[in-house]
Design a protein around this motif. Sequence first.
Motif, PDB file in Angstrom:
ATOM      1  N   ILE A   1      81.939  49.765 122.753  1.00 15.52           N
ATOM      2  CA  ILE A   1      82.876  49.046 121.874  1.00 15.52           C
ATOM      3  C   ILE A   1      82.374  47.614 121.671  1.00 15.52           C
ATOM      4  O   ILE A   1      82.324  47.102 120.553  1.00 15.52           O
ATOM      5  CB  ILE A   1      84.297  49.049 122.484  1.00 15.52           C
ATOM      6  CG1 ILE A   1      84.784  50.495 122.671  1.00 15.52           C
ATOM      7  CG2 ILE A   1      85.274  48.277 121.581  1.00 15.52           C
ATOM      8  CD1 ILE A   1      86.045  50.620 123.500  1.00 15.52           C
ATOM      9  N   PHE A   2      82.018  46.966 122.756  1.00 22.09           N
ATOM     10  CA  PHE A   2      81.285  45.706 122.696  1.00 22.09           C
ATOM     11  C   PHE A   2      79.809  46.075 122.835  1.00 22.09           C
ATOM     12  O   PHE A   2      79.375  46.451 123.939  1.00 22.09           O
ATOM     13  CB  PHE A   2      81.686  44.768 123.844  1.00 22.09           C
ATOM     14  CG  PHE A   2      82.993  44.063 123.660  1.00 22.09           C
ATOM     15  CD1 PHE A   2      83.028  42.699 123.381  1.00 22.09           C
ATOM     16  CD2 PHE A   2      84.197  44.749 123.767  1.00 22.09           C
ATOM     17  CE1 PHE A   2      84.235  42.029 123.213  1.00 22.09           C
ATOM     18  CE2 PHE A   2      85.400  44.099 123.603  1.00 22.09           C
ATOM     19  CZ  PHE A   2      85.438  42.731 123.316  1.00 22.09           C
ATOM     20  N   PRO A   3      79.015  46.043 121.778  1.00 17.76           N
ATOM     21  CA  PRO A   3      77.620  46.514 121.844  1.00 17.76           C
ATOM     22  C   PRO A   3      76.848  45.902 123.005  1.00 17.76           C
ATOM     23  O   PRO A   3      76.964  44.697 123.285  1.00 17.76           O
ATOM     24  CB  PRO A   3      77.040  46.075 120.497  1.00 17.76           C
ATOM     25  CG  PRO A   3      78.225  46.059 119.574  1.00 17.76           C
ATOM     26  CD  PRO A   3      79.367  45.566 120.428  1.00 17.76           C
TER      27      PRO A   3
ATOM     28  N   LYS B   1      72.786  39.740 125.343  1.00 14.92           N
ATOM     29  CA  LYS B   1      72.374  38.454 124.762  1.00 14.92           C
ATOM     30  C   LYS B   1      73.239  37.311 125.296  1.00 14.92           C
ATOM     31  O   LYS B   1      72.787  36.155 125.380  1.00 14.92           O
ATOM     32  CB  LYS B   1      72.491  38.535 123.238  1.00 14.92           C
ATOM     33  CG  LYS B   1      71.988  37.311 122.497  1.00 14.92           C
ATOM     34  CD  LYS B   1      72.158  37.498 121.005  1.00 14.92           C
ATOM     35  CE  LYS B   1      71.739  36.246 120.243  1.00 14.92           C
ATOM     36  NZ  LYS B   1      71.921  36.413 118.776  1.00 14.92           N
ATOM     37  N   ASN B   2      74.472  37.689 125.695  1.00  8.63           N
ATOM     38  CA  ASN B   2      75.395  36.673 126.214  1.00  8.63           C
ATOM     39  C   ASN B   2      75.496  36.737 127.746  1.00  8.63           C
ATOM     40  O   ASN B   2      76.537  36.449 128.334  1.00  8.63           O
ATOM     41  CB  ASN B   2      76.772  36.838 125.578  1.00  8.63           C
ATOM     42  CG  ASN B   2      76.792  36.342 124.139  1.00  8.63           C
ATOM     43  OD1 ASN B   2      76.863  35.140 123.879  1.00  8.63           O
ATOM     44  ND2 ASN B   2      76.708  37.283 123.201  1.00  8.63           N
TER      45      ASN B   2
ATOM     46  N   MET C   1      76.821  44.072 116.246  1.00 10.33           N
ATOM     47  CA  MET C   1      77.910  43.201 115.774  1.00 10.33           C
ATOM     48  C   MET C   1      79.014  43.112 116.825  1.00 10.33           C
ATOM     49  O   MET C   1      79.234  44.036 117.593  1.00 10.33           O
ATOM     50  CB  MET C   1      78.504  43.757 114.475  1.00 10.33           C
ATOM     51  CG  MET C   1      77.649  43.559 113.245  1.00 10.33           C
ATOM     52  SD  MET C   1      78.551  43.981 111.721  1.00 10.33           S
ATOM     53  CE  MET C   1      78.430  45.759 111.748  1.00 10.33           C
ATOM     54  N   THR C   2      79.737  41.994 116.813  1.00 12.59           N
ATOM     55  CA  THR C   2      80.904  41.876 117.691  1.00 12.59           C
ATOM     56  C   THR C   2      82.006  42.780 117.153  1.00 12.59           C
ATOM     57  O   THR C   2      82.041  43.102 115.953  1.00 12.59           O
ATOM     58  CB  THR C   2      81.432  40.436 117.705  1.00 12.59           C
ATOM     59  OG1 THR C   2      81.972  40.134 116.404  1.00 12.59           O
ATOM     60  CG2 THR C   2      80.338  39.448 118.049  1.00 12.59           C
TER      61      THR C   2
ATOM     62  N   ALA D   1      86.279  43.740 110.979  1.00 15.26           N
ATOM     63  CA  ALA D   1      86.551  43.011 109.730  1.00 15.26           C
ATOM     64  C   ALA D   1      85.842  43.691 108.566  1.00 15.26           C
ATOM     65  O   ALA D   1      86.386  43.817 107.460  1.00 15.26           O
ATOM     66  CB  ALA D   1      86.088  41.562 109.868  1.00 15.26           C
ATOM     67  N   LYS D   2      84.620  44.158 108.809  1.00  9.81           N
ATOM     68  CA  LYS D   2      83.853  44.845 107.780  1.00  9.81           C
ATOM     69  C   LYS D   2      84.494  46.174 107.412  1.00  9.81           C
ATOM     70  O   LYS D   2      84.530  46.572 106.244  1.00  9.81           O
ATOM     71  CB  LYS D   2      82.415  45.061 108.273  1.00  9.81           C
ATOM     72  CG  LYS D   2      81.374  44.887 107.195  1.00  9.81           C
ATOM     73  CD  LYS D   2      79.988  44.770 107.793  1.00  9.81           C
ATOM     74  CE  LYS D   2      79.049  44.193 106.742  1.00  9.81           C
ATOM     75  NZ  LYS D   2      77.674  44.064 107.215  1.00  9.81           N
ATOM     76  N   VAL D   3      85.000  46.894 108.445  1.00  7.76           N
ATOM     77  CA  VAL D   3      85.685  48.174 108.201  1.00  7.76           C
ATOM     78  C   VAL D   3      86.898  47.948 107.307  1.00  7.76           C
ATOM     79  O   VAL D   3      87.121  48.685 106.337  1.00  7.76           O
ATOM     80  CB  VAL D   3      86.102  48.841 109.542  1.00  7.76           C
ATOM     81  CG1 VAL D   3      87.079  49.992 109.284  1.00  7.76           C
ATOM     82  CG2 VAL D   3      84.883  49.355 110.286  1.00  7.76           C
ATOM     83  N   MET D   4      87.690  46.912 107.616  1.00  9.96           N
ATOM     84  CA  MET D   4      88.888  46.635 106.811  1.00  9.96           C
ATOM     85  C   MET D   4      88.516  46.239 105.381  1.00  9.96           C
ATOM     86  O   MET D   4      89.176  46.618 104.422  1.00  9.96           O
ATOM     87  CB  MET D   4      89.723  45.539 107.480  1.00  9.96           C
ATOM     88  CG  MET D   4      90.447  46.034 108.734  1.00  9.96           C
ATOM     89  SD  MET D   4      91.608  44.836 109.426  1.00  9.96           S
ATOM     90  CE  MET D   4      90.494  43.675 110.207  1.00  9.96           C
TER      91      MET D   4
END
Length: 596
Positions: A488-490, A496-497, A524-525, A531-534
């Motif tokens: 869910i969180f790639p 990277k974080n 992506m986060t 947001a892209k899906v919506m």
Amino acid sequence: MAKYSVHQQPVETLLSWIKSGEIAIPEIQRPFVWKNSKVRDLIDSLYQGYPVGYIITWRNPDVKLKNGELSAGKKVLIDGQQRITALTAAVVGQRVLNKNYKEINIRIAFNPLTEKFEVLNKAFEKSPEWINNINPIINDEISVFEAIDDYMTLNPEADKRNVIKVIEKLKGIKTKQVGIIELDHSLDIDTVTDIFIRINQKGVVLSNADFVMSKIASDEVHEGNKMRKQVDYFCRLLVDKDFNKHILDNDTNFANTEYYKAIKWMATGSDDLFVPDYIDVLRVAYTYKFSRGKFSDLVALLSGRNFEARTYENEIAEQSYKMLSEGLMDVVNQTSYQRFIMLIKSAGLINQKLISSKNSLNFSYALYLKLRHQGMPESEIQHYVKRWLVLSLLIGRYSGSAESMIDEDIKQINEKGIEVYLKQMEQNHLGQGFWEFALVNQLESSSINNNAYNVYLAAQCYNNAPAFLSKSMKISSLIEQRGDIHHIFPKKYLSKNSYLPKQYNQVANFVYTEQATNIKVGMMTPHDYLAKVMEQILNKVYDISTLDSRKDLEENLWHNDIPNTIYTSTHIDYNDFLIERRKLMAAKIKAFYEQL
């Protein structure tokens, strides 16, 4: 009293004992797991006169007959099966069953010039320096003179005197000594096991199921040998349908028995969910029919053990073999077996990888057969068996001392009934503290073999839940087709974080999704890809997701137990997200269990 005697016997005597039945060795006790090179090394050790270890036998107890006389028991091979099988393959030339249940020949080649042994391959087969197969020479199928003449014809430059000496030495392998440790018949099975472990330097655990299989294989009076074949052949038919032809062609006596008729359906049947081995089949039959869990007790009962009088009586042996026969017949019964498989799948446990404990399955099948035998209505049977199976998986009931737990559970069910005992188990193990704390803590794991996570996936299958960000694809379909597990969180984003694998590979960060969705999300986060899906839903462009409305998206997240905070989450919120999702997953499991 001596606990055992130690003596030496030549290879040919040992093999003649096995052929005559003086030592009872199961026909297919276990697949032959040695590598061919290990067979070569065994033959080389015998040739060189090196020790090859001991085989261990244990004579069955003398059984008291009705007329008061004692019947002497056979010797049962309890350790050394692989060495004996290697000798029968290389020296006698018999085919052996490999770990994939395929019959194979093991041919050992020999070079008289170098006195080296090798597993036969095409290179050695084509070389005149190598004798392609040692067994005709050792096994007296051809004389030493024939072997020498044949070799010298192909190798005229060889030193004939040396060839004669070496081939005579090869022939002498069958006279080489093998150590035999014979355990006293008066020893109980626990003592025998202890002696075995002490003698065996590797400390290999001796399975009491192996004692049972050796025991019944050596019995012809009560048809134990046929029961043995029934167990072995049933397990083999599960994985090798062509073996049915072998039975019909090569074991016609067994093919005409009721034991074969009970299992022949598996030649065209299938089972990719339970797939029991011989230990599992024995376990189910014994637990169901005898209401016991310890195989050591079964060995004693089949020997005619009267636990109170501490004697061995033929009537007890007869009754025990009869009960075992009835139990095995019920286990392999097509209707019972297939209904049980359907029952497991109807509980959402649609794939082997969701079932971490084979003994949970074994006990559940024994319970199913027991309740059917008692005449309980099918709907009630399904309710109790499903609940027991899921409960035992959730609490890891049989992950420790399985035999002791099985013994306790079946005796308690026998005494109290399944309804009372199940309720007692639920009160003891599945209270509020379990659902709200223990189960949530179990889900704090990076292992997909986690019991709680697997039961969660079963709950998703049971509820026919959709895959993450998918309108029509079901999680059950992806599990059956080995679909993608998506973070869910790639993981690249979290890595990277500065998150470590143990952190980003948490089961609470996993969802099943279609491969195309997984690829397009990339790193992506969650905030960005949702947001892209919506945006795509508004524009009626179905790229990342196949969902076509905001309502569908919200329902999809709900079905996958994903907190609403996901819409705005970044790596800073990751640990809080995991805590919240574990609670939702635990709640899903609780609701699932209550529906069963």
